[in-house]
Motif scaffolding. Sequence first.
Motif, PDB file in Angstrom:
ATOM      1  N   LYS A  48       2.235   1.513   6.263  1.00  0.00           N
ATOM      2  CA  LYS A  48       0.913   2.104   6.023  1.00  0.00           C
ATOM      3  C   LYS A  48       0.329   1.626   4.699  1.00  0.00           C
ATOM      4  O   LYS A  48      -0.837   1.210   4.627  1.00  0.00           O
ATOM      5  CB  LYS A  48       1.021   3.629   6.028  1.00  0.00           C
ATOM      6  CG  LYS A  48       1.351   4.242   7.374  1.00  0.00           C
ATOM      7  CD  LYS A  48       1.495   5.755   7.217  1.00  0.00           C
ATOM      8  CE  LYS A  48       1.868   6.425   8.515  1.00  0.00           C
ATOM      9  NZ  LYS A  48       2.041   7.889   8.366  1.00  0.00           N
ATOM     10  N   ARG A  49       1.115   1.677   3.658  1.00  0.00           N
ATOM     11  CA  ARG A  49       0.570   1.338   2.334  1.00  0.00           C
ATOM     12  C   ARG A  49       0.238  -0.144   2.209  1.00  0.00           C
ATOM     13  O   ARG A  49      -0.755  -0.517   1.563  1.00  0.00           O
ATOM     14  CB  ARG A  49       1.553   1.772   1.244  1.00  0.00           C
ATOM     15  CG  ARG A  49       1.630   3.287   1.103  1.00  0.00           C
ATOM     16  CD  ARG A  49       2.322   3.701  -0.183  1.00  0.00           C
ATOM     17  NE  ARG A  49       3.742   3.423  -0.117  1.00  0.00           N
ATOM     18  CZ  ARG A  49       4.473   3.009  -1.147  1.00  0.00           C
ATOM     19  NH1 ARG A  49       3.906   2.773  -2.328  1.00  0.00           N
ATOM     20  NH2 ARG A  49       5.771   2.814  -1.017  1.00  0.00           N
ATOM     21  N   SER A  74      -0.577  -2.066   4.853  1.00  0.00           N
ATOM     22  CA  SER A  74      -1.694  -2.307   5.771  1.00  0.00           C
ATOM     23  C   SER A  74      -3.022  -1.873   5.163  1.00  0.00           C
ATOM     24  O   SER A  74      -4.058  -2.512   5.401  1.00  0.00           O
ATOM     25  CB  SER A  74      -1.461  -1.571   7.091  1.00  0.00           C
ATOM     26  OG  SER A  74      -0.329  -2.075   7.764  1.00  0.00           O
ATOM     27  N   GLU A  75      -3.011  -0.793   4.386  1.00  0.00           N
ATOM     28  CA  GLU A  75      -4.244  -0.360   3.725  1.00  0.00           C
ATOM     29  C   GLU A  75      -4.833  -1.486   2.873  1.00  0.00           C
ATOM     30  O   GLU A  75      -6.051  -1.704   2.857  1.00  0.00           O
ATOM     31  CB  GLU A  75      -3.971   0.864   2.850  1.00  0.00           C
ATOM     32  CG  GLU A  75      -3.795   2.152   3.632  1.00  0.00           C
ATOM     33  CD  GLU A  75      -3.403   3.315   2.745  1.00  0.00           C
ATOM     34  OE1 GLU A  75      -2.929   3.060   1.607  1.00  0.00           O
ATOM     35  OE2 GLU A  75      -3.557   4.470   3.182  1.00  0.00           O
ATOM     36  N   ARG A  76      -3.979  -2.210   2.168  1.00  0.00           N
ATOM     37  CA  ARG A  76      -4.453  -3.320   1.318  1.00  0.00           C
ATOM     38  C   ARG A  76      -4.959  -4.481   2.178  1.00  0.00           C
ATOM     39  O   ARG A  76      -5.977  -5.112   1.857  1.00  0.00           O
ATOM     40  CB  ARG A  76      -3.333  -3.789   0.391  1.00  0.00           C
ATOM     41  CG  ARG A  76      -2.795  -2.722  -0.564  1.00  0.00           C
ATOM     42  CD  ARG A  76      -3.806  -2.333  -1.624  1.00  0.00           C
ATOM     43  NE  ARG A  76      -3.245  -1.414  -2.600  1.00  0.00           N
ATOM     44  CZ  ARG A  76      -2.722  -1.768  -3.758  1.00  0.00           C
ATOM     45  NH1 ARG A  76      -2.706  -3.056  -4.115  1.00  0.00           N
ATOM     46  NH2 ARG A  76      -2.221  -0.868  -4.580  1.00  0.00           N
ATOM     47  N   ALA A 103      -8.357  -3.553   3.638  1.00  0.00           N
ATOM     48  CA  ALA A 103      -9.396  -3.625   2.606  1.00  0.00           C
ATOM     49  C   ALA A 103      -9.797  -5.068   2.346  1.00  0.00           C
ATOM     50  O   ALA A 103     -10.982  -5.372   2.125  1.00  0.00           O
ATOM     51  CB  ALA A 103      -8.901  -2.966   1.322  1.00  0.00           C
ATOM     52  N   ASN A 126      -9.737   0.802  11.501  1.00  0.00           N
ATOM     53  CA  ASN A 126      -8.484   0.068  11.393  1.00  0.00           C
ATOM     54  C   ASN A 126      -7.695   0.145  12.698  1.00  0.00           C
ATOM     55  O   ASN A 126      -7.613   1.200  13.323  1.00  0.00           O
ATOM     56  CB  ASN A 126      -7.645   0.635  10.251  1.00  0.00           C
ATOM     57  CG  ASN A 126      -8.322   0.473   8.912  1.00  0.00           C
ATOM     58  OD1 ASN A 126      -9.172  -0.400   8.742  1.00  0.00           O
ATOM     59  ND2 ASN A 126      -7.968   1.317   7.953  1.00  0.00           N
ATOM     60  N   PHE A 157      -2.328   7.054  11.642  1.00  0.00           N
ATOM     61  CA  PHE A 157      -2.819   6.375  10.451  1.00  0.00           C
ATOM     62  C   PHE A 157      -3.985   5.451  10.784  1.00  0.00           C
ATOM     63  O   PHE A 157      -4.780   5.089   9.914  1.00  0.00           O
ATOM     64  CB  PHE A 157      -1.655   5.586   9.837  1.00  0.00           C
ATOM     65  CG  PHE A 157      -2.025   4.458   8.926  1.00  0.00           C
ATOM     66  CD1 PHE A 157      -2.556   4.711   7.664  1.00  0.00           C
ATOM     67  CD2 PHE A 157      -1.826   3.141   9.309  1.00  0.00           C
ATOM     68  CE1 PHE A 157      -2.893   3.664   6.816  1.00  0.00           C
ATOM     69  CE2 PHE A 157      -2.149   2.089   8.467  1.00  0.00           C
ATOM     70  CZ  PHE A 157      -2.685   2.357   7.220  1.00  0.00           C
TER      71      PHE A 157
END
Length: 366
Positions: free
Chosen positions: A202-203, A205-207, A210, A232, A263
């Motif tokens: 998750k962390r 993929s967030e980047r 973005a 997403n 998520f």
Amino acid sequence: MSHWQDNWETIKKRLELLWQNELLDRCCVKVTAPLGNAAECYAKYKVKPQPSDQQGLYEWYNDGEWLLARSRAAIESTYFAGDAYPCVFPYFGTGGHAKYVAPESSVEYAPSTIWVHPCVDDLASFDFSFDPDTNKVFRRELEVIEYLVSECRGDYLVGATDNCGSYDALAQLYGNERLLCDFIDDPEPVKAAAAKLVDILKRSSERFFAATKRAWQDGAAHGWMNTYSRGNHLQLQCDLSVMISPEIYDEFIRSELVSTARFLEHAVYHFDGIEQIRHLDVLLSIPEINMIQWTQVAGQPPVTEFIPVLRRIQAAGKGLVLIVGKEQLKPLCENLSARGVIYITGASNPDEADAIVDYVTKTAKA
């Protein structure tokens, strides 16, 4: 402007409605065909042949300029018909987030994939810590994606990585045999380790999300599935599941899928092999999974022999991503609803590609 660029706004609408099992005007279909100028395009971008040594293969996957050169050559030598769009696929390994916690000495680069060899002796004591600001493997991959985005100029989309399947990632780190045994003998450390990998997924993929949204595409793309979402979305999977029972799948894998899917705005499950049919009840019971991508595994019967299973998936409100041979389109289009399905196939030339789109448009009915 190319065909896909001329029609991109309409293509986006079709692909966005796909998640809701709705139709804009016709069934979604992606068809690609060679333009016959591949040698010229690969020479134009000075694409080097794929190396065979570890250092060379490392650069093959992690050098953004090299990746973009061969991607541009492939794009410019391909005709995109129907809802097809060009998408650069930054491949860093399936379940690639395992590399963020593995020693680099355990990573092997092969011509068609990246392996993470078992390197975890004890799940309870292993350090699964991950900092996206300092993890050098992740930072290297993020730099590649940021480079691809900076160079796109509206010529292509940048797709998601293959960071997916946290239990598959755990199997790489720990070894299949040990993991399968610990499902029975020592389940709590397994669940805790998988949860840590889900958090890493998750962390990271967030980047990535973005970064890709800084491009003109304004959404998330999945290259080889040809899906697209303003929100997403990622591929979910558990290829390990071909070796486990429905009871183990329900106890362990369900929680991973639910957590990852929640998520995301949209999630596609990569259904790899008919052995996973025994897990279909679990998959269909998870509302956050929107679509299932059926993989035709070599040596197994073709997807056309499983039309009742596909109709069961559709009846449960799930969409379908079907990568098929053009000869398989007739029985599928005649027996499945056009709602919530995208057919992905190839043609030998542009005229045939357009003819296939026309055939699907006329044959696939809601």
